[in-house]
Design an enzyme around this catalytic site. Structure first.
Site, mmCIF file in Angstrom:
data_model
loop_
_atom_site.group_PDB
_atom_site.id
_atom_site.type_symbol
_atom_site.label_atom_id
_atom_site.label_comp_id
_atom_site.label_asym_id
_atom_site.label_seq_id
_atom_site.Cartn_x
_atom_site.Cartn_y
_atom_site.Cartn_z
ATOM 1 N N HIS A 223 0.916 -1.261 0.563
ATOM 2 C CA HIS A 223 0.003 0.320 -0.378
ATOM 3 C C HIS A 223 0.844 1.300 0.089
ATOM 4 O O HIS A 223 0.276 2.473 -0.264
ATOM 5 C CB HIS A 223 -0.650 0.538 1.106
HETATM 6 C C1 UD1 Z 1 -1.946 5.406 5.485
HETATM 7 C C2 UD1 Z 1 -0.314 6.477 6.109
HETATM 8 C C3 UD1 Z 1 0.429 5.018 6.520
HETATM 9 C C4 UD1 Z 1 0.272 4.205 6.887
HETATM 10 C C5 UD1 Z 1 -1.227 3.308 6.518
HETATM 11 C C6 UD1 Z 1 -2.036 2.187 6.959
HETATM 12 C C7 UD1 Z 1 0.127 8.101 5.452
HETATM 13 C C8 UD1 Z 1 1.049 9.507 4.364
HETATM 14 N N1 UD1 Z 1 0.483 7.118 5.498
HETATM 15 O O1 UD1 Z 1 -1.157 5.318 4.134
HETATM 16 O O2 UD1 Z 1 2.034 5.699 6.785
HETATM 17 O O3 UD1 Z 1 0.801 3.153 6.855
HETATM 18 O O4 UD1 Z 1 -2.261 4.517 6.098
HETATM 19 O O5 UD1 Z 1 -3.043 1.876 6.568
HETATM 20 O O6 UD1 Z 1 -0.838 9.159 6.200
HETATM 21 N N2 UD1 Z 1 -9.278 5.964 1.357
HETATM 22 C C9 UD1 Z 1 -10.113 4.682 1.818
HETATM 23 N N3 UD1 Z 1 -10.590 4.416 2.446
HETATM 24 C C10 UD1 Z 1 -9.882 4.361 4.066
HETATM 25 C C11 UD1 Z 1 -8.632 5.379 3.932
HETATM 26 C C12 UD1 Z 1 -8.703 5.942 2.435
HETATM 27 O O7 UD1 Z 1 -10.922 4.256 0.251
HETATM 28 O O8 UD1 Z 1 -11.042 3.887 4.345
HETATM 29 C C13 UD1 Z 1 -8.550 5.927 0.339
HETATM 30 C C14 UD1 Z 1 -8.092 7.996 0.256
HETATM 31 O O9 UD1 Z 1 -9.170 8.467 -0.202
HETATM 32 C C15 UD1 Z 1 -7.012 7.943 -0.500
HETATM 33 C C16 UD1 Z 1 -6.260 6.729 -0.475
HETATM 34 O O10 UD1 Z 1 -6.814 5.895 0.123
HETATM 35 O O11 UD1 Z 1 -6.846 8.085 -1.894
HETATM 36 C C17 UD1 Z 1 -5.307 6.796 0.386
HETATM 37 O O12 UD1 Z 1 -5.400 6.804 1.910
HETATM 38 P P1 UD1 Z 1 -4.371 7.604 2.561
HETATM 39 O O13 UD1 Z 1 -4.743 8.429 3.807
HETATM 40 O O14 UD1 Z 1 -3.825 8.713 2.402
HETATM 41 O O15 UD1 Z 1 -2.641 7.176 3.016
HETATM 42 P P2 UD1 Z 1 -2.708 5.484 3.155
HETATM 43 O O16 UD1 Z 1 -2.229 5.056 1.784
HETATM 44 O O17 UD1 Z 1 -4.376 4.602 4.090
#
Ligand code: UD1
Length: 375
Positions: A223
């Site tokens: 991820h």
């Molecule tokens: C985040 C953390 C990472 C951690 C990970 C655990 C940062 C920079 N990164 O990454 O260190 O290891 O969480 O999971 O904070 N999204 C969904 N549903 C959700 C959550 C996110 O669809 O419940 C989507 C968001 O809209 C976004 C993408 O997933 O487009 C990434 O989410 P984001 O919060 O940016 O970071 P993670 O990849 O989850």
């Protein structure tokens, strides 16, 4: 004494549990503030239920720009949007600080929510404690590395999970007081394996449910922003999955699910030995890791969890913050090199047994005592 614990992403709900319970046992008035970074029920609410945490006192609802449209990669992985998300968190957390007037903030790990909490505390003049301080990958491309550095600089209490982390903090001559307390995630693993989590289906192990023979499959996750930023980066990791010599279970993070679709890489998942599943409960993740032949991942947390349950790990990165797992022979770093990853999966074997580089599983209590003793 009043504390605000700031959480927002899946691993932080896990890390919150031992600290929150220990703080409450000491009579500390804890306000749990969820930034809203993770919002899908399976990434958030489920963990509060399963780990028997009281629901957050407030949720700021600060998603990435595509928040709520899970299944789309959105722009959450890109710098500008992550920065905007951090700013919205600083603002929202600042408003809660002004209203609740806490004596201290506690932030966890290295996510955007950690950064938002640390900067909001600094801005409001409220002391900040950082749980999992001093972790360093020395990879400036990781957003998490910047988050760690800023959170450590902003904190007056630095809780290190390993001697190596404490040494990094000493070398940086930060103003905060360094305390080597061990890893809060070991507290949780200990408790969940003893039956605390309610996320397991009684009687049926997750491996059994998925029709997998214990010791005959790998748990695979990916991820990280740096691994999902482009098709060139993600493709080799999915090649590892496709060419792996044994059944692979792949619980897909929403970020990864979105980019696989956007990049048109779904055909790589279409192989009989590849089981693509929705994100798992914490208990099921641990039990699957414990039953696997190896864990193949770019997650920081899973590298340690594999170590705690005595299963070798193949890490899809070239560096790790948890260097002890590599030194003790439990973890191999392979980056995005397909042949190296496949070779490491074939050769996966236990490392040196008995070492305890991350403490004794009572980090939460040590942290709570130190937090409660400082006003
Ligand atoms: C985040 C953390 C990472 C951690 C990970 C655990 C940062 C920079 N990164 O990454 O260190 O290891 O969480 O999971 O904070 N999204 C969904 N549903 C959700 C959550 C996110 O669809 O419940 C989507 C968001 O809209 C976004 C993408 O997933 O487009 C990434 O989410 P984001 O919060 O940016 O970071 P993670 O990849 O989850």
């Amino acid at each position: 004494m009043k504390i605000i614990s700031v959480v927002g992403a899946r691993p932080q709900f896990v890390k919150l549990r031992p600290v929150s319970r220990a703080l409450r046992a000491l009579g500390v008035d804890e306000f749990v503030l969820h930034t809203g970074q993770h919002y899908d029920a399976e990434m958030s609410a489920r963990f509060f239920d399963e780990l028997r945490l009281p629901p957050p006192d407030e949720n700021l609802g600060v998603h990435g720009p595509h928040g709520g449209q899970s299944g789309k990669s959105g722009q959450g992985g890109q710098g500008v949007d992550r920065a905007a998300q951090a700013v919205a968190m600083i603002d929202g957390i600042g408003r809660v600080i002004a209203r609740e007037r806490p004596d201290r903030l506690v932030v966890f790990g290295d996510t955007t929510s950690t950064l938002g909490g640390a900067l909001a505390g600094l801005r409001a003049g409220v002391p900040v404690a950082h749980v999992e301080a001093g972790m360093r990958s020395f990879n400036p491309e990781m957003p998490e590395e910047l988050n760690r550095i800023v959170a450590d600089r902003a904190s007056d209490l630095l809780f290190a999970a390993s001697a190596q982390a404490a040494r990094h903090l000493e070398a940086e001559r930060l103003p905060g007081a360094i305390h080597l307390v061990g890893d809060v995630m070991l507290d949780v693993v200990r408790e969940v394996l003893a039956g605390v989590g309610s996320g397991a289906s009684p009687g049926v192990s997750p491996a059994e449910r998925l029709g997998l023979a214990p010791g005959g499959f790998c748990l695979f996750t990916v991820h990280r922003a740096e691994n999902t930023a482009s098709p060139e980066r993600l493709r080799p990791l999915l090649e590892v999955l496709r060419r792996a010599p044994l059944p692979m279970v792949f619980p897909v993070h929403p970020r990864t699910r979105g980019v696989i679709a956007d990049f048109g890489l779904e055909p790589l998942l279409d192989a009989p030995h590849v089981r693509v599943v929705a994100p798992l409960s914490y208990t099921d993740t641990l039990r699957l890791a414990a039953a696997a032949r190896a864990v193949v991942t770019d997650s920081g947390g899973l590298q340690k969890e594999a170590f705690y349950v005595g299963v070798p790990c193949v890490t899809l990165r070239l560096e790790t913050e948890w260097t002890e797992t590599v030194d003790l022979g439990w973890n191999r770093l392979v980056g995005r090199d397909v042949e190296a990853a496949l070779g490491a999966i074939e050769a996966a074997a236990p490392g040196i047994a008995g070492a305890r580089p991350y403490g004794d599983g009572h980090a939460g209590e040590a942290i709570a005592r130190l937090v409660a003793g400082t006003r």
